[in-house]
Write a protein that holds these residues in place. Structure first.
Motif, short mmCIF file in Angstrom:
data_model
loop_
_atom_site.label_atom_id
_atom_site.label_comp_id
_atom_site.label_asym_id
_atom_site.label_seq_id
_atom_site.Cartn_x
_atom_site.Cartn_y
_atom_site.Cartn_z
N ARG A 496 25.39 42.13 70.13
CA ARG A 496 25.99 40.91 69.41
C ARG A 496 26.68 41.25 67.93
O ARG A 496 27.82 40.79 67.58
N GLU A 499 29.90 42.81 68.08
CA GLU A 499 31.25 41.77 68.30
C GLU A 499 31.24 40.94 67.00
O GLU A 499 32.29 40.42 66.68
N LEU A 500 30.20 40.61 66.41
CA LEU A 500 30.02 39.58 65.35
C LEU A 500 30.72 40.12 63.84
O LEU A 500 31.44 39.26 63.41
N ASP A 503 34.40 40.35 63.52
CA ASP A 503 35.10 39.14 63.43
C ASP A 503 34.58 38.21 61.97
O ASP A 503 35.54 37.61 61.26
N ILE A 504 33.63 38.59 61.47
CA ILE A 504 33.19 37.80 60.09
C ILE A 504 33.74 38.67 59.06
O ILE A 504 34.44 37.72 58.00
N ALA A 507 37.48 37.33 59.19
CA ALA A 507 37.70 36.09 58.87
C ALA A 507 37.38 35.59 57.29
O ALA A 507 38.00 34.81 56.43
N HIS A 508 36.11 35.86 56.77
CA HIS A 508 35.65 35.51 55.63
C HIS A 508 35.74 36.50 54.49
O HIS A 508 35.70 36.34 53.26
N LYS A 623 23.23 28.28 64.49
CA LYS A 623 24.53 29.06 64.39
C LYS A 623 24.44 30.42 64.53
O LYS A 623 23.20 31.11 64.17
N GLU A 624 25.28 31.32 64.73
CA GLU A 624 25.38 32.79 64.95
C GLU A 624 25.06 33.46 63.53
O GLU A 624 24.44 34.37 63.33
N TYR A 625 25.66 32.61 62.58
CA TYR A 625 25.76 32.93 61.20
C TYR A 625 26.01 32.20 60.39
O TYR A 625 26.36 30.89 60.71
N LEU A 627 27.33 30.97 56.40
CA LEU A 627 28.19 31.22 55.28
C LEU A 627 27.65 30.67 54.12
O LEU A 627 27.52 29.32 54.02
N ARG A 628 27.23 31.24 53.01
CA ARG A 628 27.07 30.50 51.92
C ARG A 628 27.44 30.99 50.63
O ARG A 628 27.82 32.24 50.39
N GLU A 629 27.62 30.07 49.28
CA GLU A 629 28.24 30.52 48.36
C GLU A 629 27.22 30.40 47.32
O GLU A 629 26.51 29.41 47.02
N LEU B 82 32.38 27.53 63.85
CA LEU B 82 31.55 28.41 63.42
C LEU B 82 32.15 29.10 61.90
O LEU B 82 33.37 29.14 62.10
N LEU B 84 32.08 27.58 59.06
CA LEU B 84 32.77 26.86 57.71
C LEU B 84 31.44 26.87 56.83
O LEU B 84 30.35 26.51 57.19
N ASN B 85 31.83 26.83 55.38
CA ASN B 85 30.99 26.78 54.39
C ASN B 85 30.61 25.25 54.19
O ASN B 85 31.51 24.62 53.71
N ASN B 135 38.32 29.79 56.63
CA ASN B 135 38.56 30.31 58.17
C ASN B 135 37.35 30.08 58.84
O ASN B 135 36.20 29.95 58.37
N PHE B 137 35.95 29.57 63.18
CA PHE B 137 35.96 30.16 64.71
C PHE B 137 35.85 29.02 65.52
O PHE B 137 34.73 28.35 65.15
N PRO B 243 31.19 44.57 74.82
CA PRO B 243 32.61 44.10 74.34
C PRO B 243 33.47 44.77 74.30
O PRO B 243 34.89 44.63 74.44
N LYS B 277 36.84 33.18 71.67
CA LYS B 277 36.94 32.78 70.35
C LYS B 277 38.13 32.60 69.53
O LYS B 277 39.04 33.57 69.67
N GLN B 279 40.61 32.02 65.91
CA GLN B 279 40.20 31.69 64.49
C GLN B 279 41.31 30.68 63.96
O GLN B 279 42.27 30.81 64.27
#
Lengths: 655, 286
Positions: A496, A499-500, A503-504, A507-508, A623-625, A627-629, B82, B84-85, B135, B137, B243, B277, B279
């Motif tokens: 996992r 793959e994850l 992507d993270i 995107a972030h 959630k798979e992950y 996100l925190r600020e 998935l 979003l903050n 961003n 997903f 994958p 998935k 984005q």
């Protein structure tokens, strides 16, 4: 009498010059012979005389070609040396070096650079281009140079004048271009190079770094501290046909390679500002140079590392050696010059060890938040009515006051209190005159765009002579908040994660989004944490938590961080730190040397516990992950300083 | 006159060509085979849902159209948003199910479609930032199936001289069976007098990722076909696609009886998990 009529004279001259050469000094004979032979050849071929192809290069003159006729080696060497000296490029290179070594940063820097080296550099540059057959005429270039000097120094470099100058210049160049069928415009374009060298010499690079808040990289440091720009132009224009000149060129290349590092080009920012003068550039360079540690010239470090005994055996890393020498020279300078310890004494050694320990701590970096385009700024401005030079008679009362304007931009509408002070000092540093702020002091700035405040400095004793007026403004209780984003993936299995994680990241955390960001205020806190500081994706396999945290203060402005009242980390509810100072601290005492440093280490510790939803987002949040600020707040006092050269002339009293 | 007649002839030819073009084409009523090519479930955000700009402290909606363009039904579908903050975009809920979507068929040539709506609230911008771009997903997972059918010639006496009646094709390739998972290649290896070995490459040709692939049925003609995935551990009819390598090799063996060549049909059915998935981004502005 046209030039064609003069051909027989030129040919005759060639024969005469040959005779002269055998009797007279080699230089004169060769020069005359050179020009004559060239003209004769060109005339014979039906071409226009005086193409200057070989003039000044010594292609045939002074190379010893004629020496094959039987002259001795000493005369040849002498001819070589004299040939080198004939090259004004070499003379200009020496002038540039003298300027770099002795005049840089002084009061005469801008004058010498703009009024002496700029025209001379332009002359060297134009002659070089002519020798390379790039252009034939230099008139256009001189028109541009004169226009630039007039506009920049004499007409106050205002934008309205610029329009006028460009219009006039454009008209002149257009007519000139038509008259020369376009060939004369090449020199106008070539005039850009000496202009750029001028700006670089007075500190354009430092100004850009300050203006956009870019970090000072090793390359930037080298360019600011060790690049003699005018000498570089002279070096570039050196002809290659002479052994001595070749040797100088080789040394120059070695120096350049040794000093320059791999380029780092930061992102461009946005600015909208009046065109700064040389004083501003020089001030920026001076402020930046004050912030840069005093270190050994990188060229010297390189040479010493290359030729040191360690090279003879075993593995050896030149870069490590150079960095070590640079660091050692910085520590020695601090302990010897700043703290005043004698080298090789116990206090000196203890000081060096203490400085090493300070630097060994982890210091994190940060970047400017690209979404905050209006930071909080403050600066002194001197208007057109600022009287830098005043005159009075000895029997007149002393009434000199210096008025400046303090401008604040406060987009976040903070409640800022600013306290002013001033004093004057002699260049020799022996005499200080204290000053009193006779305008309102302190002043509060509220609202997004508070009106500028007048700051009037009144010397407390009479002045006579040249002084440096120092204006200082201490902004109290300034607050800057930085933020950092992290992604928590808990304990995912390898498949996992494979793959994850990509992507993270995509995107972030593209580019530098994994680094903490803050507005380009006076200072900010940079912080990071994770399995490693650079990795924004936090894994907690099997629920185990051992994350490294580090925070540092970065001084972004040209001033001094005089006090830190408070540091606070937000968004860490449920976190367990091994030391509370990483989360919050009261007043932080800064040593004098730290107040002017670029980066000050704040705290380093380990995070040993996380709240359950971050430890395992899949189970607790579905959630798979996650996100925190996180935010880091700093409340501090910042002192901004402005230095101005002033002069009070006292004349004899009238009867 | 001749010129006019030439012009009329040209016009006539053009009209005939047009008639042919209009007449040519598939007649859906005759039986369109949807089980070809690569098709899958498509996910699309509706225009203005979400809007291009979202303002602080305002509500916003994300509407996703889920359209099954594959030739097979999907079940146990789950769509989640998935990344979003919550500080800037708080969605509730962040996950929705879609139970069953019928695939394309003669009775349902368009395939089933459903709209899923997510509602959220925007937070405040950081300090005096001009904007915040989040961003995220769109992740969908579901279970579906795929079938493979083809005719092949089995010749137990492959090396005999006489004409066997059908020609063995050692290798065949395929363009898909109307699903993202497809049998892309078949190799036929005959060991005369013993068995026929069929090696099939099963690969993911869609935009998502296949997970577990189970061979639920395998037949050669009317008889069961013994098949197993190469490198499978435990259950040999279950392949776990990684994958980075979205294909597996299925090896089927069948004993040969008799000596006469014959045409027969191979048919396989796979059940598999699939994940897609995409984005997207939300923009919070001042």
């Amino acid at each position: 009498m046209g030039w064609r009529d003069k051909l027989p004279t030129f040919a005759k001259g060639a024969a005469q010059a040959k005779a002269v050469e055998t009797r007279a000094a080699p230089i004169v004979g060769k020069v005359v012979e050179k020009i004559s032979i060239t003209a004769g050849k060109e005339a014979g071929a039906g071409k226009k005389a005086g193409t200057k192809k070989d003039a000044g290069i010594g292609k045939e003159a002074g190379t010893g070609k004629r020496a094959g006729d039987g002259k001795d080696a000493g005369a040849v060497a002498g001819a070589q040396a004299l040939g080198a000296l004939r090259s004004f490029s070499l003379v200009f290179l020496v002038l540039g070096l003298i300027h770099f070594l002795f005049l840089r940063g002084s009061g005469a820097h801008a004058f010498v650079s703009g009024f002496i080296l700029l025209p001379l550099g332009a002359w060297v540059w134009f002659n070089y281009l002519k020798s390379q057959n790039v252009m034939e005429r230099t008139t256009g270039g001189w028109v541009v140079i004169v226009a630039f000097i007039s506009w920049y120094f004499l007409l106050g470099r205002s934008l309205s004048n610029l329009t006028y100058v460009i219009a006039v210049l454009g008209g002149i160049l257009a007519l000139y271009g038509v008259g020369t069928s376009g060939s004369g415009l090449k020199s106008a374009a070539a005039a850009i190079v000496p202009g750029i060298i001028f700006f670089l010499d007075v500190g354009l690079f430092s100004w850009i770094l300050n203006q956009f808040g870019w970090g000072i990289t090793p390359l930037a440091e080298s360019l600011i501290l060790f690049m003699p720009w005018w000498a570089l132009l002279g070096f570039f224009c050196l002809p290659v046909e002479n052994i001595i000149l070749n040797g100088v060129k080789v040394l120059g290349v070695i120096y350049l390679v040794s000093v320059l590092a791999v380029p780092y080009i930061p992102d461009f920012g946005h600015f909208d500002q009046a065109i700064p003068g040389p004083e501003e550039f020089l001030e920026a360079e001076k402020a930046l140079r004050e912030r840069l540690p005093e270190r050994e010239n990188r060229f010297i470090s390189n040479m010493k590392c290359i030729f040191s005994g360690d090279m003879l055996g075993g593995s050896f890393n030149i870069q490590q050696c150079v960095e070590q020498r640079q660091l050692d020279s910085e520590l020695y300078h601090i302990c010897q010059k700043v703290e005043g310890h004698m080298p090789r004494t116990k206090p000196f050694n203890e000081c060096v060890e203490r400085q090493r320990a300070l630097r060994a701590k982890v210091v994190v970096s940060g970047i400017q938040d690209p979404t905050i385009r209006e930071p909080t700024t403050a600066k002194f401005e001197l208007g057109d009515y600022f009287q830098a030079k005043t005159i009075r008679r000895s029997n007149e009362p002393f009434r000199t006051r210096y008025a400046a304007t303090f401008v604040v931009s406060n987009p976040r509408k903070l409640d800022l209190a600013v306290e002013f002070s001033c004093h004057l000092s002699r260049k020799s540093g022996r005499e200080n005159v204290s000053g009193r702020i006779s305008s309102l002091n302190p002043i509060s700035f509220r609202g997004g765009n508070p009106p500028p405040a007048a700051v009037v400095c009144e010397p407390e004793s009479e002045l006579n002579g040249s002084y440096t007026l120092v204006l200082e403004a201490t902004v109290r209780n300034m607050e800057t908040i930085s933020r950092l984003t992290r992604a928590f993936i808990g304990g995912q299995d390898e498949r996992r994660k494979e793959e994850l994680i990509p992507d993270i990241r995509l995107a972030h955390f593209p580019g530098q989004q994994h680094i903490s960001q803050g507005p380009a205020d006076f200072a900010r806190v940079n912080f990071a944490f994770g399995n490693s500081l650079e990795n924004p994706i936090i894994e907690t396999p099997g629920g185990s938590v051992s994350l490294l945290f580090s925070a540092a203060i970065e001084n972004l402005g040209r001033g001094t961080l005089s006090k830190v009242h408070l540091y606070q980390l937000k968004g860490v509810e449920g976190f367990t730190f091994d030391h509370p100072s990483c989360v919050e601290s009261g007043e932080i005492k800064l040593y004098l040397e730290q107040q002017r440093q670029d980066r000050i280490h704040l705290a380093t510790c380990f995070i040993e516990g996380l709240p359950p939803e971050l430890l395992d987002p899949e189970t607790y949040l579905g959630k798979e992950y996650e996100l925190r600020e996180f935010e880091a707040l700093m409340r501090y006092d910042y002192t901004i300083r402005k230095e101005v050269q002033v002069e009070e002339k006292v004349l004899e009293a009238t009867s | 006159m001749t010129h006019l007649m030439t012009g009329r002839h040209i016009l006539l030819v053009l009209l005939v060509i047009l008639a042919f073009l209009a007449g040519c084409g598939e007649d859906g009523r005759q039986g369109q085979d949807f089980r070809q090519g690569i098709s899958e479930v498509e996910f699309r955000l509706l225009d203005n849902a979400p809007p291009e700009r979202i303002y602080p402290r305002s509500q916003f909606t994300i509407v996703v159209e889920v359209h099954n363009l594959a030739a097979y039904d999907v079940a146990d579908g789950e769509l989640s948003i998935l990344g979003l903050n919550d500080k800037y975009f708080l969605l509730s809920p962040a996950e929705q199910d879609f139970s069953e979507l019928l695939g394309r068929s003669l009775t349902n040539p368009g395939g089933d479609k459903v709209f899923l709506q997510f509602t959220g609230v925007a937070g405040e911008l950081f300090q005096n930032a001009e904007e915040y771009v989040g961003n995220y997903f769109l992740k969908a997972s579901y279970r579906t199936r795929a079938e493979f059918t083809d005719s092949l010639c089995v010749n137990p006496s492959l090396y005999e001289v006489y004409d066997s009646g059908c020609k063995v094709e050692r290798q065949k390739t395929y363009g898909g069976q109307g699903a993202p998972l497809a049998v892309s290649r078949l190799e036929e290896i005959i060991v005369p007098g013993e068995e026929v070995e069929l090696r099939l490459t099963v690969a993911n040709r869609g935009r998502g990722k296949a997970g577990s692939v189970l061979l639920s049925s395998a037949r050669l003609g009317t008889e069961d076909l013994a098949c197993e995935f190469q490198d499978a551990a435990g259950n040999k009819r279950l392949a776990e696609l990684r994958p980075e390598r979205q294909e597996a090799v299925l090896i089927c063996r069948h004993p040969l009886r008799g000596s006469a060549a014959f045409m027969t049909t191979i048919s396989l059915e796979f059940l598999y998990d699939y994940e897609v998935k995409q984005q997207h981004r939300l923009r919070l502005v001042k």
